[in-house]
Write a protein that holds these residues in place. Structure first.
Motif, PDB file in Angstrom:
ATOM      1  N   LEU A 150       0.838  -1.199   0.000  1.00 26.37           N
ATOM      2  CA  LEU A 150       0.000   0.000   0.000  1.00 26.37           C
ATOM      3  C   LEU A 150       0.871   1.247   0.000  1.00 26.37           C
ATOM      4  CD1 LEU A 150      -1.553  -2.387   1.605  1.00 26.37           C
ATOM      5  CD2 LEU A 150      -3.067  -0.565   2.362  1.00 26.37           C
ATOM      6  N   GLN A 151       0.414   2.264  -0.683  1.00 28.65           N
ATOM      7  CA  GLN A 151       1.069   3.570  -0.656  1.00 28.65           C
ATOM      8  C   GLN A 151       0.143   4.538   0.061  1.00 28.65           C
ATOM      9  OE1 GLN A 151       1.565   5.558  -4.464  1.00 28.65           O
ATOM     10  NE2 GLN A 151       3.472   6.508  -3.772  1.00 28.65           N
ATOM     11  N   THR A 152       0.665   5.210   1.093  1.00 30.33           N
ATOM     12  CA  THR A 152      -0.205   6.085   1.869  1.00 30.33           C
ATOM     13  C   THR A 152      -0.571   7.319   1.055  1.00 30.33           C
ATOM     14  OG1 THR A 152       1.618   7.310   2.903  1.00 30.33           O
ATOM     15  CG2 THR A 152       0.885   5.302   4.004  1.00 30.33           C
ATOM     16  N   LYS A 153      -1.809   7.762   1.193  1.00 34.81           N
ATOM     17  CA  LYS A 153      -2.277   8.934   0.447  1.00 34.81           C
ATOM     18  C   LYS A 153      -1.743  10.231   1.035  1.00 34.81           C
ATOM     19  CE  LYS A 153      -6.555   6.735  -1.153  1.00 34.81           C
ATOM     20  NZ  LYS A 153      -8.046   6.754  -1.111  1.00 34.81           N
TER      21      LYS A 153
ATOM     22  N   THR B  65       3.129  10.262   0.019  1.00 34.64           N
ATOM     23  CA  THR B  65       3.344   9.351  -1.113  1.00 34.64           C
ATOM     24  C   THR B  65       4.718   8.684  -1.100  1.00 34.64           C
ATOM     25  OG1 THR B  65       4.081  11.247  -2.457  1.00 34.64           O
ATOM     26  CG2 THR B  65       1.746  10.630  -2.581  1.00 34.64           C
TER      27      THR B  65
ATOM     28  N   LYS C  31      -8.591   2.646   2.843  1.00 36.33           N
ATOM     29  CA  LYS C  31      -8.134   4.008   3.070  1.00 36.33           C
ATOM     30  C   LYS C  31      -6.981   4.424   2.151  1.00 36.33           C
ATOM     31  CE  LYS C  31      -5.948   6.866   6.655  1.00 36.33           C
ATOM     32  NZ  LYS C  31      -5.389   6.883   8.045  1.00 36.33           N
ATOM     33  N   GLU C  32      -6.006   3.513   1.925  1.00 35.51           N
ATOM     34  CA  GLU C  32      -4.787   3.857   1.195  1.00 35.51           C
ATOM     35  C   GLU C  32      -4.822   3.365  -0.247  1.00 35.51           C
ATOM     36  OE1 GLU C  32      -3.242   5.878   2.829  1.00 35.51           O
ATOM     37  OE2 GLU C  32      -3.257   5.372   4.947  1.00 35.51           O
ATOM     38  N   ASN C  33      -3.835   3.775  -1.031  1.00 34.44           N
ATOM     39  CA  ASN C  33      -3.704   3.312  -2.416  1.00 34.44           C
ATOM     40  C   ASN C  33      -3.141   1.885  -2.431  1.00 34.44           C
ATOM     41  OD1 ASN C  33      -4.539   5.767  -3.580  1.00 34.44           O
ATOM     42  ND2 ASN C  33      -2.479   6.624  -3.279  1.00 34.44           N
ATOM     43  N   VAL C  34      -3.873   0.956  -2.978  1.00 34.26           N
ATOM     44  CA  VAL C  34      -3.450  -0.440  -3.017  1.00 34.26           C
ATOM     45  C   VAL C  34      -2.683  -0.695  -4.300  1.00 34.26           C
ATOM     46  CG1 VAL C  34      -4.192  -2.855  -2.983  1.00 34.26           C
ATOM     47  CG2 VAL C  34      -5.428  -1.146  -1.623  1.00 34.26           C
ATOM     48  N   LEU C  35      -1.402  -1.036  -4.170  1.00 33.45           N
ATOM     49  CA  LEU C  35      -0.563  -1.334  -5.331  1.00 33.45           C
ATOM     50  C   LEU C  35      -0.524  -2.828  -5.620  1.00 33.45           C
ATOM     51  CD1 LEU C  35       2.457   1.055  -4.590  1.00 33.45           C
ATOM     52  CD2 LEU C  35       0.349   1.533  -5.824  1.00 33.45           C
TER      53      LEU C  35
END
Length: 436
Positions: A383-386, A389, A431-435
């Motif tokens: 995950l990359q936190t919003k 970044t 919540k976060e960006n899922v890579l």
């Protein structure tokens, strides 16, 4: 007086880098921070608070190491530079009619430094530690061939009994013995370390190398003039005597600058190195020391539970020694996924200190760190936190690793390592960006 290059061999790039690091540190931190930090003993000169003068001395040492200058040449040029800056304010003929009789002081503060005689100690100690740091780097780069290290004292009438008592001890490079007793172990210490292979051991009639486990113990030094009593690590001999280093030398100077660049190795080999690092005796010793020191600090404060932010600043200033452990290696696929040019993930002892406080009362011991390289190399979720970044969360088998990618330094530092529930995992993925 022989030149430095004649004493230390060919120009050691790591030694020059070590001196450069100290000069840069002295130039970028303020005096209060410098003296509160445990790292100050590696970046300051005793009884001298002028950071400008300190920086000039370390710059000159760096030049001397690189150019192979003799001590007398180095001292003459440095004092000439002091004169040019107005730091020479007089001459004491009782001391010497020559250069050693000149009196030095910072013109901005009036701080009295003394005479150039002190430069002899400064020169020898810093060249000695710089050489030791460079040698440590070279030996670590050759541990596959020569994984066994032997402590070697000179053994003449000038050898200190404590150093002579360590002479001939042989341990693996990752034994906790070297965390404390890697030389130099005192001012003007001439001890060194010899790297050995299996063939060398057989020639010495040694079938197997033992461990220092059970021989190392926490001890207290004698009280100083102010009544302070410092804790350190002692080595127990067969006759019951406990040997300690000189004050301020109970750390591995080479470890401060050593950086095993896992990017240079095949990813699977680097992964195995990180696993050995996180389950090794040196990391376990550091983990135990930090834990004991934090407990002691809390007892001194008369409190329990988590420390406040202000208290944590004091703890970190006192305990951090700038140690870094190679905690993991990103796979090539993960590097591409998060757009990272570097693959090595570092765990600093400063992060370790913060982790002890944040996990107060939790069942999360040193054995959990053996799984850290696995999470970094083979995460199930990325995950990359919003909000930030440059921060990423790796999750595998109920464990979560949070790290920060430093674009300027091109390094990756671990921020957090903890357990995570399935419920929290679901919330994070929402919540976060899922890579992945």
């Amino acid at each position: 007086m022989p030149k430095i290059s004649g004493v230390f061999g060919l120009e050691p790039e790591q030694a020059v880098a070590f001196l450069r690091q100290k000069k840069m540190l002295a130039g970028k931190v303020d005096k209060k921070q410098l003296y509160q930090s445990a790292l100050a003993r590696a970046t300051t000169i005793s009884q001298m608070s002028s950071l400008e003068m300190t920086k000039d001395i370390y710059q000159s040492l760096e030049d001397a190491m690189r150019e192979g200058k003799s001590f007398q040449q180095w001292k003459k040029e440095l004092v000439s530079e002091f004169e040019r800056k107005g730091w020479v304010y007089g001459h004491d003929k009782k001391i010497s009619r020559g250069i050693d009789g000149k009196l030095l002081a910072d013109p901005k503060t009036g701080e009295h430094f003394g005479t150039p005689r002190r430069l002899n100690t400064i020169y020898r100690v810093n060249m000695q530690t710089a050489y030791a740091a460079g040698r440590y780097q070279r030996m670590m780069e050759n541990i596959d061939a020569r994984p066994y290290w032997q402590y070697s004292a000179v053994g003449d009438e000038r050898t200190r009994p404590a150093h002579l008592g360590l002479n001939g001890r042989i341990y693996r490079y990752d034994d906790p013995f070297w965390t404390t007793f890697y030389p130099p172990n005192g001012f003007n210490c001439r001890c060194t370390v010899i790297a050995l292979d299996e063939r060398n051991l057989k020639r010495k009639g040694i079938e197997s190398v033992g461990s220092s486990d059970g021989l190392l113990q926490q001890v207290k030094r004698a009280k100083d003039k102010q009544g302070n009593q410092e804790e350190t690590v002692g080595f127990t001999l067969a006759d019951g005597r406990v040997l300690v280093t000189d004050k301020g030398f109970d750390y591995n100077v080479g470890r401060l600058t050593y950086k095993p660049n896992l990017d240079l190795y095949p990813e699977k080999l680097a992964y195995q190195f990180a696993k050995a690092e996180m389950s090794g005796a040196e990391f376990k010793l550091k983990f135990a020391q930090v834990g004991q020191q934090i407990v002691q600090f809390k007892q001194d404060l008369g409190g329990e539970g988590k420390l406040s932010a202000e208290q944590m600043v004091a703890v970190r200033d006192n305990l951090t020694m700038n140690f870094k452990f190679a905690a993991g290696r990103l796979s090539e696929g993960t590097q591409r996924l998060i757009d990272s040019k570097t693959a090595t993930v570092w765990l600093s002892d400063d992060t370790l200190i913060k982790q002890f406080n944040s996990r107060e009362g939790q069942d999360f011991g040193v054995e959990m760190y053996a799984d850290l390289p696995v999470v970094v190399f083979q995460p199930d979720h990325i995950l990359q936190t919003k909000e930030h970044t440059d921060r990423f969360i790796f999750i595998k088998d109920g464990l979560a690793v949070v790290f920060k990618r430093l674009n300027i330094e091109k390094e990756i530092f671990l921020l957090s390592f903890r357990k995570i529930s399935k419920k929290e995992l679901r919330k994070l993925m929402e919540k976060e960006n899922v890579l992945r």
